[in-house]
Write an enzyme that holds these catalytic residues in place. Structure first.
Site, PDB file in Angstrom:
ATOM      1  N   GLU A 199       0.817  -1.222   0.000  1.00 34.63           N
ATOM      2  CA  GLU A 199       0.000   0.000   0.000  1.00 34.63           C
ATOM      3  C   GLU A 199       0.848   1.269   0.000  1.00 34.63           C
ATOM      4  OE1 GLU A 199      -0.683  -2.618   1.936  1.00 34.63           O
ATOM      5  OE2 GLU A 199      -2.707  -3.253   1.376  1.00 34.63           O
TER       6      GLU A 199
ATOM      7  N   HIS B 291     -10.826  -4.120   9.641  1.00 35.19           N
ATOM      8  CA  HIS B 291     -11.485  -3.939   8.346  1.00 35.19           C
ATOM      9  C   HIS B 291     -12.803  -3.183   8.493  1.00 35.19           C
ATOM     10  CE1 HIS B 291      -8.614  -7.016   7.117  1.00 35.19           C
ATOM     11  NE2 HIS B 291      -8.936  -6.796   5.844  1.00 35.19           N
TER      12      HIS B 291
END
Lengths: 329, 328
Positions: free
Chosen positions: B60, B129
């Site tokens: 990322e 998440h």
């Protein structure tokens, strides 16, 4: 070195001039710090001149570089002018960044310098992205990503080297191993063979004496040409040395490196002296001619410093400007 | 007007902008053939090819950093960050690099990039998440932050984000991808910094973003049945914030609840309440009230997770207290 002969003299003199310009710039920056004329601190490039100058010699002004907190040398090697550089160091309105970036953030996009970066290894993503963009836009621009041995500890570097290798991006990772990340020797911070880190990604890696501008230039010329034709990425490990401390205030360094070590590099491996000796011993030039070059640059730097000292600061209105880019659409 | 899903609306926005501008490209994890785990991007690689729809490694920080450099040199990346929670992995690139290039260079460099990511709990995805982290980026000058609430908003705000010359982070509620809504056939964009008064009212202002807008709309309907007239405002963009519309509303109603799915402490509910306090204090009939997500990591067990986010019933109850004076 064998490949340089007398017909290369203009090129060698250009590199000599640029290296001296960097050294003189840094001497002046140090003086500005010591005389309390410069706000904050700065990190000096003295000793490492052959790295930036040797590699940038093969770049066009439309090619990109990303630089580091020790970035004055890259900036000058890529073609920046001394006046707006000193203005930036002093936080003046005529600085390259209108005084908003300072020493650690000088950017000169007209000459392809995407900026110094005060996060160690922080520009690896930007450099790789510039290379991605060049390929995406169908341009043959090459990007050189300068970073120090300290950046070898940052994960970002390996993430983007992986992508550069997967996608054959036109980027050259130039690791300036000046042997110290801040105040600690590289051997205490980086395990294994440094070059092997790039080779693990299938990136062709080279080692070169970073104090020999002709060797750096020769390797750079070949790798830049190959990169431009789609042969990248490459990794270069350049063996070099920073003469000053981590920053200008790092004066007492005995606890992490010896005076003898510093003397050895300054006396035996200085990049400017090395090139001068080569040109003089071949009778391509004389010490008198080289001294004249140095005098001229010293005068130019003095004029630039005087100009920057008397140049105006930005008006207070500018503090809120440039947070966001003006919209073009 | 046609009814399409949120996913379809986002897909249309990206496809239209990629057709309009060759410099726009997509990159992120599994954006090409997979079309992301939410299937939002399905079909784009077939139209635009792998050159413009780029699958990245699971790196990322690396691909966000790469996007910053690409944006600084003429391209216009749209980065797909699969879960909002992963933004922590990218913060140096977003906050120290993307956000500051324009300012640090005195306006010479710009970073026209979009980070599309998501937010929102109650998907039973647990603590890593499920977070709503828009406050983190809203705190950093140089970034713009959009939180669409419907398919119409998602398309219009994303198109504006792609055309913006600055780094924009767009947070989509991950439970909204199948939400259907009206989206015009013709081209449109939604300007940043213009809050949307969805339902006018006189007794209390319910100010929200993203899926909390629907929570407030449901609460407003419940309040109407109780004889309380609630004004519902969709903030749309946290940065820039349309402070004028919010202040004007509270001056009219004298009461406000700010509802958000980010953690309440130091969150955007606090920021908006403080601004309303500064600008509308003398018009207030009740304390400015924040309803954010509980200050706990999002738990897995549905029984626990549902307790952590604001609900319509909770907003209604709080509004009744404020309007009736029971909160005194």
């Amino acid at each position: 070195m064998a490949t340089f002969n007398q017909s290369d003299l203009p090129r060698l003199l250009r590199m000599y001039r640029r290296m001296v310009k960097i050294r003189v710039f840094e001497d002046n920056a140090n003086e500005l710090y010591l005389s309390a004329k410069m706000p904050g601190l700065t990190h000096m490039y003295s000793g490492q001149e052959a790295v930036a100058v040797g590699l940038c010699e093969s770049l066009k002004s439309s090619d990109h570089i990303t630089s580091t907190h020790r970035g004055h040398g890259h900036c000058i090697a890529k073609g920046a002018q001394l006046k707006p550089m000193f203005c930036e160091l002093l936080g003046k309105a005529e600085g390259y960044c209108r005084g908003k970036g300072g020493s650690m953030h000088i950017a000169d996009q007209d000459n392809g310098n995407l900026g110094a970066n005060a996060i160690v290894g922080g520009s690896a993503g930007i450099a790789t992205g510039a290379a991605f963009s060049a390929k995406f836009r169908g341009s043959d621009q090459v990007t050189v990503c300068f970073f120090g041995d300290g950046a070898l500890g940052q994960g970002l570097l390996y993430e983007v080297m992986n992508m550069a290798a997967l996608w054959s991006l036109p980027v050259i990772y130039a690791c300036e191993n000046n042997h110290y990340g801040e105040y600690t020797h590289v051997s205490e911070m980086a395990a294994g063979d440094l070059k092997a880190r790039a080779e693990a990604f299938g990136i062709e890696a080279h080692t070169v004496d970073g104090q020999d501008v002709m060797a750096v230039c020769q390797l750079g010329e070949s790798l830049v040409a190959r990169t431009r034709k789609g042969g990248g990425p490459f990794f270069i490990l350049l063996d070099t040395y920073r003469y000053h401390g981590h920053h200008v205030g790092d004066v007492n360094r005995a606890y992490y490196r010896s005076k003898d070590e510093e003397k050895h590099w300054k006396n035996e491996r200085d990049p400017i002296i090395k090139l001068a000796e080569h040109m003089i011993s071949n009778k391509w030039t004389t010490q008198t001619q080289l001294d004249a070059v140095a005098s001229e640059i010293k005068a130019e730097a003095k004029a630039a410093v005087d100009y920057a000292i008397s140049a105006p600061y930005p008006s207070g209105d500018e503090v809120g400007m440039h947070v966001y880019a003006a919209m073009q659409n | 007007m046609k009814q399409i899903t949120w996913s379809h609306a986002v897909n249309e926005a990206i496809a239209e902008e990629m057709r309009r501008d060759d410099m726009v490209f997509l990159l992120g994890e599994d954006v090409a053939e997979a079309g992301t785990p939410f299937k939002v991007l399905s079909g784009l690689v077939e139209e635009f090819g792998v050159k413009r729809v780029v699958d990245t490694p699971i790196s990322e920080a690396g691909f966000v950093g790469l996007a910053v450099g690409a944006a600084m040199t003429g391209a216009r990346p749209i980065v797909d960050l699969m879960f909002g929670d992963f933004i922590f992995l990218t913060l140096d690139q977003i906050a120290n690099q993307a956000a500051k290039q324009c300012y640090m260079s005195g306006g010479k460099l710009k970073v026209p990039m979009v980070v599309r990511t998501n937010m929102g709990a109650t998907r039973r995805s647990a603590a890593q998440h499920s977070q709503s982290l828009h406050t983190l980026v809203a705190h950093i000058p140089g970034l713009k932050v959009a939180l669409p609430s419907t398919p119409y908003e998602a398309k219009g705000l994303l198109k504006t984000a792609i055309r913006d010359d600055n780094p924009v982070v767009v947070f989509e509620d991950k439970l909204s991808y199948q939400m259907k809504g009206e989206v015009p056939e013709e081209e449109y964009t939604i300007p940043f910094g213009s809050a949307n008064i969805l339902r006018p009212g006189n007794d209390i202002s319910l100010i929200a973003a993203s899926s909390m807008v629907q929570v407030c709309e449901t609460a407003a309907a419940q309040l109407e049945a109780l004889g309380i007239s609630a004004e519902v405002i969709d903030i749309r963009t946290v940065v820039p914030l349309d402070e004028d519309t919010l202040v004007a509303s509270v001056k009219k109603t004298g009461r406000a609840i700010i509802v958000d799915e980010g953690h309440q402490s130091y969150g955007i509910t606090s920021e908006i309440a403080a601004r309303l306090g500064e600008k509308a204090f003398y018009y207030l009939d009740a304390p400015l009230t924040r309803m954010g997500a509980m200050d706990v990591p999002v738990p897995f067990s549905p029984v626990l997770e549902d307790l952590t986010v604001p609900t319509a019933d909770g907003v209604t109850a709080k509004a009744v207290d404020l309007v009736s004076g029971a909160a005194r």
